[in-house]
Design a protein around this motif. Sequence first.
Motif, mmCIF file in Angstrom:
data_model
loop_
_atom_site.group_PDB
_atom_site.id
_atom_site.type_symbol
_atom_site.label_atom_id
_atom_site.label_comp_id
_atom_site.label_asym_id
_atom_site.label_seq_id
_atom_site.Cartn_x
_atom_site.Cartn_y
_atom_site.Cartn_z
ATOM 1 N N ALA A 4 0.847 -1.206 0.000
ATOM 2 C CA ALA A 4 0.000 0.000 0.000
ATOM 3 C C ALA A 4 0.877 1.249 0.000
ATOM 4 N N ALA A 5 1.982 1.175 0.761
ATOM 5 C CA ALA A 5 2.878 2.340 0.825
ATOM 6 C C ALA A 5 3.438 2.645 -0.564
ATOM 7 N N ILE B 87 -6.389 -1.447 3.792
ATOM 8 C CA ILE B 87 -7.288 -0.693 2.898
ATOM 9 C C ILE B 87 -7.542 0.710 3.482
ATOM 10 N N MET B 88 -7.580 0.766 4.830
ATOM 11 C CA MET B 88 -7.842 2.056 5.494
ATOM 12 C C MET B 88 -6.638 2.986 5.444
ATOM 13 N N MET B 89 -5.449 2.413 5.244
ATOM 14 C CA MET B 89 -4.226 3.233 5.212
ATOM 15 C C MET B 89 -4.307 4.395 4.230
ATOM 16 N N PHE B 90 -5.083 4.200 3.158
ATOM 17 C CA PHE B 90 -5.158 5.232 2.103
ATOM 18 C C PHE B 90 -5.922 6.474 2.543
ATOM 19 N N GLU C 212 -8.764 6.590 -5.435
ATOM 20 C CA GLU C 212 -8.113 6.049 -6.648
ATOM 21 C C GLU C 212 -6.986 5.086 -6.266
ATOM 22 N N LEU C 213 -6.182 5.484 -5.274
ATOM 23 C CA LEU C 213 -5.057 4.630 -4.869
ATOM 24 C C LEU C 213 -5.549 3.344 -4.204
ATOM 25 N N ARG C 214 -6.601 3.489 -3.401
ATOM 26 C CA ARG C 214 -7.166 2.316 -2.714
ATOM 27 C C ARG C 214 -7.634 1.284 -3.754
ATOM 28 N N GLN C 215 -8.317 1.780 -4.781
ATOM 29 C CA GLN C 215 -8.836 0.884 -5.822
ATOM 30 C C GLN C 215 -7.691 0.189 -6.570
#
Length: 321
Positions: A131-132, A195-198, A223-226
């Motif tokens: 995610a990072a 998922i919440m990190m975004f 957008e990044l989460r998706q």
Amino acid sequence: MTVHSFQEHFDAKIDNEVMIEPRDWMPDDYRKTLIRQISQHAHSEIVGMLPEGNWITRAPSLRRKAVLLAKVQDEGGHGLYLYSAAETLGITRDEMYDQLHTGKAKYSSIFNYPTLTWADIGAIGWLVDGAAIMNQVPLCRTSYGPYARAMVRVCKEESFHQRQGFEIMMTLANGTDVQKKMAQDALNRWWWPSIMMFGPNDADSPHTAQSMRWRIKRFTNDELRQKFIDVTVEQARLIGLTVPDPDLKWNEERGHYDFGPINWDEFWNVVKGNGPCNKERLDARKKAWEDGAWVRDAALAHSEKRKARKENKEVKEVKAA
Ligand code: FAQ
């Protein structure tokens, strides 16, 4: 130049993808937003050393231990690049640490969850570093020069981190039943927090619209989460693990995965300091700061002594000349 034309000059640079550098004029709010984001990012890196540091002494082999040690050290290095980048905006490191220790500055919600088994180390590398990277690769093109340049090296290292995490998960998923179960359990616990990190949905994000205009952010939180979900679901499938979301479904029309509702109450609760490990993490950082006081004092005394010696030498040279 009038303030108005300073503003126009700044806007033109942003529009033309010219990076803003420390000595350039910039609007106060742009500076404040960057200090907030970069310092919080730096805090996340150093607080992020704690959950994984917890497993260094219990890594299952010498190879795993050496890799984990290197990874945790890398995270510390990322924190240092980022604190340096924030300092170019006129805040001191002491001020930033003070904001962290007094709870004025945030750090990523994800690091307030515990690492219960060795599989959690795999899950952090795979999901949290994954995610990072999704968030940080676009930051290599962020509009503030020192932040963008710091991100280039950070992303190279995060990429290695992600692969080592995925490799741990793949090994466990292909191992004994107990190992596979352990990997699945780690995925179950780390999926939603990752998922919440975004950050909050775009509609509930107070900063996204302005940060997009200033090209600090290149993509919105959603957008990044998706993008992250689309990529990661396939990786889970590849190693035979199940993403813990019964609503996950490929949407042919959108060309993306649909996913289930995010528990935003949990997210805000963790952000506000009530997650499972918030207190432990902050206490550990405060203790590290207090335990390191003698090092800072010694370094300062040494530099003052050197300065005095240098000044003394210069006076002697002037007298001799
Ligand atoms: N946790 O309006 P937005 C890593 C806060 S590094 C806590 O969307 P923005 C490496 C946000 O600060 C992980 N708070 O805000 C590693 C704001 O509060 P404020 C860190 C969060 O700034 C791996 C409020 O909610 N990465 O993992 C979170 O436009 C493994 C409203 O939010 C970065 O910092 C959250 N998850 O977007 C290390 C990347 N999300 O400040 C060790 C750079 C939001 O007004 C092991 N940062 N908030 O009090 C960013 O891209 C952005 O700052 C976002 C938030 C996307 C995090």
